[in-house]
Scaffold this motif. Structure first.
Motif, PDB file in Angstrom:
ATOM      1  N   ALA A 181      43.825  36.551  27.580  1.00 12.17           N
ATOM      2  CA  ALA A 181      43.685  36.056  26.210  1.00 12.17           C
ATOM      3  C   ALA A 181      43.305  34.589  26.140  1.00 12.17           C
ATOM      4  N   LEU A 182      43.506  33.843  27.242  1.00 10.08           N
ATOM      5  CA  LEU A 182      43.129  32.427  27.278  1.00 10.08           C
ATOM      6  C   LEU A 182      41.899  32.189  28.148  1.00 10.08           C
ATOM      7  N   GLY A 183      41.248  33.250  28.565  1.00  9.79           N
ATOM      8  CA  GLY A 183      40.055  33.121  29.383  1.00  9.79           C
ATOM      9  C   GLY A 183      40.344  32.797  30.834  1.00  9.79           C
ATOM     10  N   ARG A 184      41.577  32.978  31.282  1.00 11.01           N
ATOM     11  CA  ARG A 184      41.928  32.709  32.676  1.00 11.01           C
ATOM     12  C   ARG A 184      41.518  33.878  33.570  1.00 11.01           C
ATOM     13  N   ASP A 185      41.083  33.547  34.749  1.00 11.45           N
ATOM     14  CA  ASP A 185      40.620  34.566  35.695  1.00 11.45           C
ATOM     15  C   ASP A 185      41.808  35.386  36.200  1.00 11.45           C
ATOM     16  N   VAL A 186      41.806  36.678  35.936  1.00  7.43           N
ATOM     17  CA  VAL A 186      42.928  37.546  36.310  1.00  7.43           C
ATOM     18  C   VAL A 186      43.015  37.715  37.821  1.00  7.43           C
ATOM     19  N   PHE A 187      41.865  37.767  38.489  1.00 13.48           N
ATOM     20  CA  PHE A 187      41.875  37.903  39.952  1.00 13.48           C
ATOM     21  C   PHE A 187      42.598  36.720  40.599  1.00 13.48           C
ATOM     22  N   SER A 188      42.304  35.512  40.142  1.00 15.24           N
ATOM     23  CA  SER A 188      42.965  34.324  40.685  1.00 15.24           C
ATOM     24  C   SER A 188      44.459  34.352  40.386  1.00 15.24           C
ATOM     25  N   ARG A 189      44.825  34.826  39.203  1.00 21.50           N
ATOM     26  CA  ARG A 189      46.241  34.886  38.838  1.00 21.50           C
ATOM     27  C   ARG A 189      46.976  35.949  39.654  1.00 21.50           C
ATOM     28  N   VAL A 190      46.330  37.055  39.927  1.00 26.32           N
ATOM     29  CA  VAL A 190      46.947  38.092  40.763  1.00 26.32           C
ATOM     30  C   VAL A 190      47.122  37.583  42.191  1.00 26.32           C
ATOM     31  N   VAL A 191      46.118  36.861  42.687  1.00 28.89           N
ATOM     32  CA  VAL A 191      46.195  36.313  44.047  1.00 28.89           C
ATOM     33  C   VAL A 191      47.349  35.321  44.155  1.00 28.89           C
ATOM     34  N   TYR A 192      47.451  34.393  43.205  1.00 26.53           N
ATOM     35  CA  TYR A 192      48.551  33.428  43.240  1.00 26.53           C
ATOM     36  C   TYR A 192      49.894  34.095  42.921  1.00 26.53           C
ATOM     37  N   ASN A 225      39.523  29.128  29.537  1.00 26.28           N
ATOM     38  CA  ASN A 225      38.129  29.086  29.097  1.00 26.28           C
ATOM     39  C   ASN A 225      38.019  29.982  27.863  1.00 26.28           C
ATOM     40  N   LEU A 226      38.162  29.381  26.692  1.00 23.61           N
ATOM     41  CA  LEU A 226      38.192  30.151  25.451  1.00 23.61           C
ATOM     42  C   LEU A 226      36.861  30.819  25.126  1.00 23.61           C
ATOM     43  N   ASN A 227      35.820  30.479  25.849  1.00 28.14           N
ATOM     44  CA  ASN A 227      34.530  31.145  25.660  1.00 28.14           C
ATOM     45  C   ASN A 227      34.452  32.471  26.432  1.00 28.14           C
ATOM     46  N   GLU A 228      35.447  32.710  27.304  1.00 27.52           N
ATOM     47  CA  GLU A 228      35.438  33.926  28.128  1.00 27.52           C
ATOM     48  C   GLU A 228      36.701  34.754  27.906  1.00 27.52           C
ATOM     49  N   VAL A 229      37.195  34.795  26.685  1.00 26.97           N
ATOM     50  CA  VAL A 229      38.429  35.523  26.381  1.00 26.97           C
ATOM     51  C   VAL A 229      38.201  37.034  26.501  1.00 26.97           C
ATOM     52  N   PHE A 230      39.113  37.707  27.195  1.00 22.59           N
ATOM     53  CA  PHE A 230      39.068  39.171  27.374  1.00 22.59           C
ATOM     54  C   PHE A 230      37.705  39.650  27.876  1.00 22.59           C
ATOM     55  N   THR A 231      37.192  38.941  28.868  1.00 22.26           N
ATOM     56  CA  THR A 231      35.944  39.372  29.502  1.00 22.26           C
ATOM     57  C   THR A 231      36.251  40.500  30.481  1.00 22.26           C
ATOM     58  N   ALA A 232      35.498  41.569  30.396  1.00 21.35           N
ATOM     59  CA  ALA A 232      35.715  42.716  31.280  1.00 21.35           C
ATOM     60  C   ALA A 232      35.348  42.346  32.721  1.00 21.35           C
ATOM     61  N   PRO A 233      35.877  43.067  33.688  1.00 20.39           N
ATOM     62  CA  PRO A 233      35.540  42.776  35.095  1.00 20.39           C
ATOM     63  C   PRO A 233      34.045  42.780  35.341  1.00 20.39           C
ATOM     64  N   ASN A 234      33.568  41.736  36.027  1.00 20.78           N
ATOM     65  CA  ASN A 234      32.152  41.626  36.365  1.00 20.78           C
ATOM     66  C   ASN A 234      32.031  40.859  37.672  1.00 20.78           C
ATOM     67  N   SER A 235      30.818  40.488  38.019  1.00 21.08           N
ATOM     68  CA  SER A 235      30.594  39.811  39.300  1.00 21.08           C
ATOM     69  C   SER A 235      31.229  38.422  39.352  1.00 21.08           C
ATOM     70  N   THR A 236      31.360  37.771  38.200  1.00 25.59           N
ATOM     71  CA  THR A 236      31.977  36.442  38.158  1.00 25.59           C
ATOM     72  C   THR A 236      33.491  36.536  38.103  1.00 25.59           C
ATOM     73  N   TYR A 237      33.995  37.372  37.207  1.00 25.32           N
ATOM     74  CA  TYR A 237      35.434  37.596  37.063  1.00 25.32           C
ATOM     75  C   TYR A 237      35.740  39.012  37.551  1.00 25.32           C
ATOM     76  N   LEU A 238      36.150  39.111  38.801  1.00 26.81           N
ATOM     77  CA  LEU A 238      36.311  40.431  39.434  1.00 26.81           C
ATOM     78  C   LEU A 238      37.325  41.306  38.721  1.00 26.81           C
ATOM     79  N   PHE A 239      38.402  40.699  38.221  1.00 26.72           N
ATOM     80  CA  PHE A 239      39.434  41.450  37.506  1.00 26.72           C
ATOM     81  C   PHE A 239      39.437  41.130  36.017  1.00 26.72           C
ATOM     82  N   GLY A 240      38.372  40.524  35.519  1.00 16.88           N
ATOM     83  CA  GLY A 240      38.281  40.173  34.113  1.00 16.88           C
ATOM     84  C   GLY A 240      39.066  38.907  33.786  1.00 16.88           C
ATOM     85  N   THR A 241      39.229  38.629  32.492  1.00 22.08           N
ATOM     86  CA  THR A 241      39.974  37.452  32.033  1.00 22.08           C
ATOM     87  C   THR A 241      41.018  37.879  31.007  1.00 22.08           C
TER      88      THR A 241
END
Length: 287
Positions: free
Chosen positions: A67-78, A49-65
């Motif tokens: 460089a490609l806007g990917r959810d870090v929390f989901s990537r850590v879980v997988y 999601n290139l509209n959410e690149v390097f988004t800091a941790p928040n309620s939507t993206y718990l661990f932030g995003t």
């Protein structure tokens, strides 16, 4: 004096139980995360999601995003799946090789023991991490190659451990009785000796999983392990090394996952060692 001895025994048993329970709880926690990753992760780990690149941790993206806007929390879980899978398979390979070679060396002794142990000593002369780097540099980075290389280069300690245990039990009465009954060497080794030397092997396997996870993360961090877009704790750290100030969450959260997982397996291994040693001491006293 007797009271002090009783108190020390109670304290040692309690501390070993605490280590065992704490380690088992952490390990079980990450196993649950790995098994139920599709239900726990809120996003597809490969979804950009290139509209959410390097988004800091928040309620939507718990661990932030990233460089490609990917959810870090989901990537850590997988990434938990990859790390545990690599750890289990790699340790399974190393334990299998180490147990077989240790059994053969300890049981037959003499020339067979000398050849196997000298080969083991030669393998131990090379630092394991650099040996793994040298081997995997000639192979294509992949999950399978990482598991095989870590397993094939990590059996030496198990072989020496099993050899020592086999040498301590192979001349006991029940082994002599098995020989007198005409049982084959294979049956004696795997049916009578192996079952009595597995306790330290379980401890070594538990501690080995922690080492394998750290090795996989290190290789993935260097670009020689699991490659993107497959999520791994190591390659998530790689993405964060160039953005440590602006996107600190890329290094923090996978780093915490690696540390806690390794701690859990080390605690479990130490707890198992204390409990098994206590049981062995009890059985020796009874004998």
């Amino acid at each position: 004096m007797e009271r002090n001895k009783i108190r020390s025994k109670i304290f040692s048993n309690t501390s070993s139980n605490i280590l065992l329970i704490s380690g088992a709880s952490i390990v079980l926690f990450f196993i649950i995360i790995a098994v139920f990753a599709p239900l726990i992760a809120p996003f597809n780990p490969a979804l950009t999601n290139l509209n959410e690149v390097f988004t800091a941790p928040n309620s939507t993206y718990l661990f932030g995003t990233d460089a490609l806007g990917r959810d870090v929390f989901s990537r850590v879980v997988y990434g938990t799946r990859i790390s545990l899978f690599v750890g289990f398979i790699a340790v399974g390979i190393s334990i299998t090789i180490g147990v077989i070679l240790g059994l053969i060396a300890g049981y037959y002794g003499r020339m067979v023991d000398s050849v196997i142990m000298r080969f083991t000593d030669i393998m131990l002369c090379f630092p394991s991490f650099f040996l793994i780097l040298a081997v995997i540099a000639f192979l294509k980075p992949s999950i399978v190659n990482v598991m095989v290389v870590i397993g094939v280069t990590g059996w030496m300690g198990v072989a020496r451990l099993v050899r020592a245990e086999v040498m301590s039990v192979k001349n006991r009465e029940y082994i002599t009785a098995a020989r007198l009954q005409g049982l084959s060497h294979i049956k004696i080794m795997f049916k009578h000796i192996l079952l009595n030397v597995l306790s330290p092997v379980f401890v070594a396997a538990t501690l080995g999983v922690a080492s394998a996870i750290l090795l996989e993360s290190s290789l993935s961090f260097l670009g020689l392990g699991v490659l993107p877009p497959t999520p791994s704790w190591g390659n998530i750290l790689t993405e964060g090394q160039n953005n440590i100030i602006n996107a600190w969450w890329l290094s923090l959260f996978p780093g915490i996952a690696i540390v806690i997982t390794a701690l859990g397996y080390n605690l479990l291994g130490e707890g198992l060692r204390d409990v098994l040693d206590h049981k062995n001491n009890k059985s020796n006293i009874k004998d």
